[in-house]
Scaffold this motif. Sequence first.
Motif, PDB file in Angstrom:
ATOM      1  N   LEU A 102       6.556   5.432  -7.367  1.00  0.00           N
ATOM      2  CA  LEU A 102       6.167   6.193  -8.557  1.00  0.00           C
ATOM      3  C   LEU A 102       6.445   7.676  -8.360  1.00  0.00           C
ATOM      4  CD1 LEU A 102       2.790   4.444  -9.452  1.00  0.00           C
ATOM      5  CD2 LEU A 102       4.923   4.342 -10.740  1.00  0.00           C
ATOM      6  N   PRO A 153       4.347   1.272  -3.320  1.00  0.00           N
ATOM      7  CA  PRO A 153       4.176   1.489  -4.771  1.00  0.00           C
ATOM      8  C   PRO A 153       3.915   2.948  -5.179  1.00  0.00           C
ATOM      9  CG  PRO A 153       3.000  -0.481  -4.082  1.00  0.00           C
ATOM     10  CD  PRO A 153       3.448   0.206  -2.826  1.00  0.00           C
ATOM     11  N   PRO A 154       2.964   3.655  -4.530  1.00  0.00           N
ATOM     12  CA  PRO A 154       2.791   5.057  -4.920  1.00  0.00           C
ATOM     13  C   PRO A 154       4.021   5.900  -4.607  1.00  0.00           C
ATOM     14  CG  PRO A 154       1.189   4.443  -3.209  1.00  0.00           C
ATOM     15  CD  PRO A 154       1.996   3.233  -3.500  1.00  0.00           C
ATOM     16  N   ILE A 173       0.822  -1.209   0.000  1.00  0.00           N
ATOM     17  CA  ILE A 173       0.000   0.000   0.000  1.00  0.00           C
ATOM     18  C   ILE A 173       0.861   1.267   0.000  1.00  0.00           C
ATOM     19  CG2 ILE A 173      -1.810   1.252   1.235  1.00  0.00           C
ATOM     20  CD1 ILE A 173      -2.757  -1.418   0.061  1.00  0.00           C
TER      21      ILE A 173
END
Lengths: 278, 218
Positions: free
Chosen positions: B143, B139-140, B136
């Motif tokens: 990026l 990953p963001p 959760i």
Amino acid sequence: MNMNDISDMSDMSQCRQVLSVSGLSKRFGSLQVLDGIGFSVARGETVCLLGPSGSGKSTLLRCINWLERPDSGHVLLDGRQIGVSSGGVVMNDRELALMRTRIGMVFQHFALWPHLSVLQNVVEAPLHVQRRPKGEVMAEAEALLRRVGLFDKRDVFPARLSGGQKQRVGIARALAMKPALLLFDEPTSALDPELVGEVLAVMRDLAREGMTMVVVTHEMAFAREAASRVIFIDRGVIVETGHPEAFFSAPSTERARQFLLRYAGAGLPNAAPVPTPP
Amino acid sequence: MINGFGIVWAERGLMLAGLANTLLLSVLAGICALLLGALLTPLLMHRAKPVARSVRVFVDAARCTPFLLFAYMVYYGLPSLGLRFDNWSAGLSALIVYHTAYMAEILRGAWAAQPRAPIEAGQAFGYHGLALFRRIVLPPLALASAPVVGNQLIQIIKDSAFLTIIALPELTHAASSIQSRHFVPFAAFITAVLLYWALCLVVEAGVSTVGRMAEARR
């Protein structure tokens, strides 16, 4: 703090209740946000929590799944206490996480996972937390997306959706966990007015189908029409609770009457007359 | 002048071996620093103040040390404490440890800027601990921080040139030995610069790929 005294709560009569909250209190600094809240929700009930902004509704909702840790009181889900294990000690993160998988939550600002597509958002926790078989989870997720009318958006990322679409994904994501209880934290407050209807329609269907839900909302028309019961909260205490028709047409307390007066214009469909107090 | 490039061409085996070693050092250091940095990040954000503070001391100390001095300390300083490395392990570990501090700080900054709500949703849906971070939070974060991480990878490539001082046969070392053997400083060094540039272009291509993925999610 007295959280280990659960002997009187775990008898069988409580078990048809999905949710049972008692003596729940929470203080932020010097502000008593919740002060001895108690209520229960039976299977299939839709309970709407109403009250002015800052009355503690959202905090109450967040205390139910212990996103906010209550200072005192009990929360029981299907007769099992949340946050405190049978030995009376506060649950560790793993135990708490396991309890939370049984409670779905829909957030005011959607809180979708931005790196995952719509379909991936829905299957993420069933696959990786509940570890259910992939074929089954995918099939159910697609059915859920069809149901909220977003099957054609399944490969789109949340950032490309409107607020109403995001919230419908949020509902599908919560339903995919097959929760015993669904919590809604002001699910339409962040939406443009023209998008509120599509979300409320989905929620209305869920209520009709017997999903057990606790809904914090300012949508009075929805509460009046879809709730089995409304609970009116002000300054951290339950002021009044009752059947929506009775509550909206003849509130028994002055505080509820004042509250309804303020929200009547926006929420009540046929501007129900508010009785003057004796 | 042209003759100089002819000499460099004749020594291309040495130059390419240097390039290969620079590539090896940078890739290993980049991957390890990023992974170790990602492991340090949750500690930097840790609720327990002593944990966060001790990691913070390492991160700040490393970031405020010039890399050349850092490499000197690892290669010449640690043996006096009884820790002896050959030049490869000394050079590689210096690169890794030094840039781990930067990566941890980059990821911490990106994490602090992430919206809190999706993480809270992760908790509400039964995530906790490492799984919450890996599925959760990270990953963001990856990026969002790709451009800065890419920048740091370029920094790693350039810092690897300092390792010529501990006689690691990397690209700068190769260029330097060609020029001293044949007295062709300009040709040897400009060739090395162009090769470094080529490596950086590869990193930038990678960053823009991740950037496109991030753009689709924004």
